[in-house]
Design an enzyme around this catalytic site. Structure first.
Site, PDB file in Angstrom:
ATOM      1  N   ARG A  75       6.595  26.521  10.897  1.00  0.00           N
ATOM      2  CA  ARG A  75       6.584  26.941   9.713  1.00  0.00           C
ATOM      3  C   ARG A  75       8.937  27.853   9.285  1.00  0.00           C
ATOM      4  NH1 ARG A  75      10.737  30.322   8.274  1.00  0.00           N
ATOM      5  NH2 ARG A  75      10.985  31.205   6.669  1.00  0.00           N
ATOM      6  N   HIS A 110      14.355  26.421   9.107  1.00  0.00           N
ATOM      7  CA  HIS A 110      15.146  26.666  10.165  1.00  0.00           C
ATOM      8  C   HIS A 110      16.287  25.322  10.299  1.00  0.00           C
ATOM      9  CE1 HIS A 110      15.289  31.028   9.115  1.00  0.00           C
ATOM     10  NE2 HIS A 110      14.249  30.718   9.819  1.00  0.00           N
TER      11      HIS A 110
END
Length: 111
Positions: A77, A82
């Site tokens: 995730r 990111h």
């Protein structure tokens, strides 16, 4: 198991089902996946959501079900959220075609 855990498990399963529907829509074709930004972004967002719900599960629940790679799910995730521009799509493909169905199968009996 806490009531919140049940809710989060249901949401994780729901996102696994969304990914499965996307795979069906795109005929489970890796070449299409490689060339379709919308397919890539849609499945990546589902990975982000699954990771978010994993982070909301109680520590007690995760400890009781330590056969599920919670830390790796959260790590995927974080990477999708990111480091998306550096995402290796072969890894994402493996995740959505192999690992998410296994996750779903591990979670269903826990409801």
């Amino acid at each position: 198991m806490k009531n919140n855990d049940i809710f989060y498990i249901q949401k994780i399963i729901e996102y696994c089902d969304i990914v499965d529907s996307l795979l069906d829509e795109y005929e489970r074709d890796y070449a299409v996946f490689q060339s379709s930004k919308s397919f890539q972004l849609s499945t990546s967002m589902c990975i982000v959501q699954i990771g978010e719900y994993v982070s909301r599960l109680s520590d007690e629940f995760k400890q009781e079900n330590d056969n599920i790679p919670w830390r790796q799910i959260k790590g995927m995730r974080n990477f999708a959220a990111h480091q998306y521009e550096h995402f290796e799509f072969e890894v994402l493909w493996h995740t959505i075609t192999d690992e998410l169905p296994e996750l779903k199968q591990s979670l269903l009996p826990l409801l």
